[in-house]
Design a protein around this motif. Structure first.
Motif, PDB file in Angstrom:
ATOM      1  N   TYR A 154       4.043   9.843  -1.665  1.00  0.00           N
ATOM      2  CA  TYR A 154       2.744   8.845  -1.676  1.00  0.00           C
ATOM      3  C   TYR A 154       2.146   9.395  -0.367  1.00  0.00           C
ATOM      4  N   ALA A 155       0.710   9.293  -0.550  1.00  0.00           N
ATOM      5  CA  ALA A 155      -0.405   9.771   0.372  1.00  0.00           C
ATOM      6  C   ALA A 155      -0.057  11.164   1.000  1.00  0.00           C
ATOM      7  N   GLY A 156       0.414  12.093   0.329  1.00  0.00           N
ATOM      8  CA  GLY A 156       0.983  13.350   0.811  1.00  0.00           C
ATOM      9  C   GLY A 156       2.374  13.342   1.520  1.00  0.00           C
ATOM     10  N   LEU A 157       2.773  12.400   1.325  1.00  0.00           N
ATOM     11  CA  LEU A 157       4.189  12.044   2.339  1.00  0.00           C
ATOM     12  C   LEU A 157       5.486  12.098   1.017  1.00  0.00           C
ATOM     13  N   PRO A 158       6.478  12.951   1.232  1.00  0.00           N
ATOM     14  CA  PRO A 158       7.616  12.847   0.493  1.00  0.00           C
ATOM     15  C   PRO A 158       8.314  11.790   0.565  1.00  0.00           C
ATOM     16  N   TYR A 159       9.169  11.068  -0.335  1.00  0.00           N
ATOM     17  CA  TYR A 159      10.035   9.930  -0.308  1.00  0.00           C
ATOM     18  C   TYR A 159      10.600  10.092   0.975  1.00  0.00           C
ATOM     19  N   ALA A 160      11.068   8.985   1.582  1.00  0.00           N
ATOM     20  CA  ALA A 160      11.960   8.657   2.826  1.00  0.00           C
ATOM     21  C   ALA A 160      11.658   9.719   3.836  1.00  0.00           C
ATOM     22  N   CYS A 161      10.400  10.046   3.911  1.00  0.00           N
ATOM     23  CA  CYS A 161      10.056  10.901   5.019  1.00  0.00           C
ATOM     24  C   CYS A 161       9.041  10.091   6.263  1.00  0.00           C
ATOM     25  N   ALA A 162       8.965  10.398   7.356  1.00  0.00           N
ATOM     26  CA  ALA A 162       7.932  10.091   8.344  1.00  0.00           C
ATOM     27  C   ALA A 162       7.057  10.992   8.772  1.00  0.00           C
ATOM     28  N   ARG A 163       5.805  10.473   9.033  1.00  0.00           N
ATOM     29  CA  ARG A 163       4.713  11.338   9.637  1.00  0.00           C
ATOM     30  C   ARG A 163       4.417  10.415  11.182  1.00  0.00           C
ATOM     31  N   LEU A 164       4.502  11.351  11.933  1.00  0.00           N
ATOM     32  CA  LEU A 164       4.188  10.888  13.418  1.00  0.00           C
ATOM     33  C   LEU A 164       2.871  11.400  13.993  1.00  0.00           C
ATOM     34  N   ILE A 165       2.074  11.023  14.712  1.00  0.00           N
ATOM     35  CA  ILE A 165       0.883  11.348  15.029  1.00  0.00           C
ATOM     36  C   ILE A 165       0.803  10.832  16.480  1.00  0.00           C
ATOM     37  N   ASP A 221       0.807  -1.206   0.143  1.00  0.00           N
ATOM     38  CA  ASP A 221      -0.014   0.225  -0.094  1.00  0.00           C
ATOM     39  C   ASP A 221       0.822   1.362  -0.092  1.00  0.00           C
ATOM     40  N   GLY A 222       2.174   1.175  -0.075  1.00  0.00           N
ATOM     41  CA  GLY A 222       3.055   2.351  -0.313  1.00  0.00           C
ATOM     42  C   GLY A 222       3.599   2.804   1.181  1.00  0.00           C
ATOM     43  N   LEU A 223       3.112   2.664   2.183  1.00  0.00           N
ATOM     44  CA  LEU A 223       3.350   3.076   3.311  1.00  0.00           C
ATOM     45  C   LEU A 223       3.719   2.110   4.500  1.00  0.00           C
ATOM     46  N   TRP A 224       4.810   2.290   5.040  1.00  0.00           N
ATOM     47  CA  TRP A 224       4.986   1.381   6.215  1.00  0.00           C
ATOM     48  C   TRP A 224       4.402   1.869   7.447  1.00  0.00           C
ATOM     49  N   ARG A 225       3.780   1.142   8.135  1.00  0.00           N
ATOM     50  CA  ARG A 225       3.175   1.862   9.490  1.00  0.00           C
ATOM     51  C   ARG A 225       3.634   0.848  10.686  1.00  0.00           C
ATOM     52  N   GLY A 226       3.616   1.718  11.854  1.00  0.00           N
ATOM     53  CA  GLY A 226       4.101   1.060  12.976  1.00  0.00           C
ATOM     54  C   GLY A 226       3.438   1.924  14.130  1.00  0.00           C
ATOM     55  N   GLU A 227       3.486   1.311  15.293  1.00  0.00           N
ATOM     56  CA  GLU A 227       3.022   2.057  16.661  1.00  0.00           C
ATOM     57  C   GLU A 227       3.937   1.816  17.619  1.00  0.00           C
ATOM     58  N   THR A 228       3.916   2.807  18.623  1.00  0.00           N
ATOM     59  CA  THR A 228       4.353   2.646  19.966  1.00  0.00           C
ATOM     60  C   THR A 228       3.172   2.915  20.936  1.00  0.00           C
ATOM     61  N   ASP A 229       3.289   2.934  22.360  1.00  0.00           N
ATOM     62  CA  ASP A 229       2.461   3.259  22.946  1.00  0.00           C
ATOM     63  C   ASP A 229       1.694   4.393  22.855  1.00  0.00           C
ATOM     64  N   GLU A 230       2.655   5.640  22.404  1.00  0.00           N
ATOM     65  CA  GLU A 230       2.321   6.916  22.357  1.00  0.00           C
ATOM     66  C   GLU A 230       2.099   7.450  20.928  1.00  0.00           C
ATOM     67  N   TRP A 231       2.695   6.785  19.850  1.00  0.00           N
ATOM     68  CA  TRP A 231       2.735   7.505  18.648  1.00  0.00           C
ATOM     69  C   TRP A 231       2.475   6.238  17.484  1.00  0.00           C
TER      70      TRP A 231
END
Length: 102
Positions: A50-61, A29-39
């Motif tokens: 891809y999905a509004g995120l440039p190559y080799a970048c990470a989005r944290l929520i 699906d193009g993005l690797w996804r993972g989670e911690t207890d906070e993020w």
């Protein structure tokens, strides 16, 4: 060029992702996804935006607060959260995953 908190944070998140099975190629699906207890973390491993995120970048929520971050190997933006606390969090999560002392 000396390390800045954002570049150190990117390196810690990347090492954490690798310890949690992030492949060196794009998942279906193009993005690797993972989670911690906070993020929640998304990495774009495609060679294009891809999905509004440039190559080799990470989005944290953050799961509890309206904290956000977009990180790249060279710079990034962290909103609301403290970079040093985030670095410690991902370093501890990686070491715990690897079986070491956080």
């Amino acid at each position: 060029m000396p390390d800045t908190p954002v570049s150190v944070l990117f390196a810690e998140v990347l090492q954490w992702a690798e310890a949690n099975g992030a492949p060196g190629f794009p998942p279906p699906d193009g993005l690797w996804r993972g989670e911690t207890d906070e993020w929640k973390v998304e990495f774009n491993l495609n060679f294009q935006e891809y999905a509004g995120l440039p190559y080799a970048c990470a989005r944290l929520i953050n799961k509890r607060y309206p904290y956000r971050a977009i990180l790249s190997p060279f710079d990034g933006c962290v909103i609301g959260a403290d970079e040093d606390n985030m670095i410690a969090h991902f370093r501890g999560a990686r070491k715990a995953r690897e079986g070491g002392t956080p």
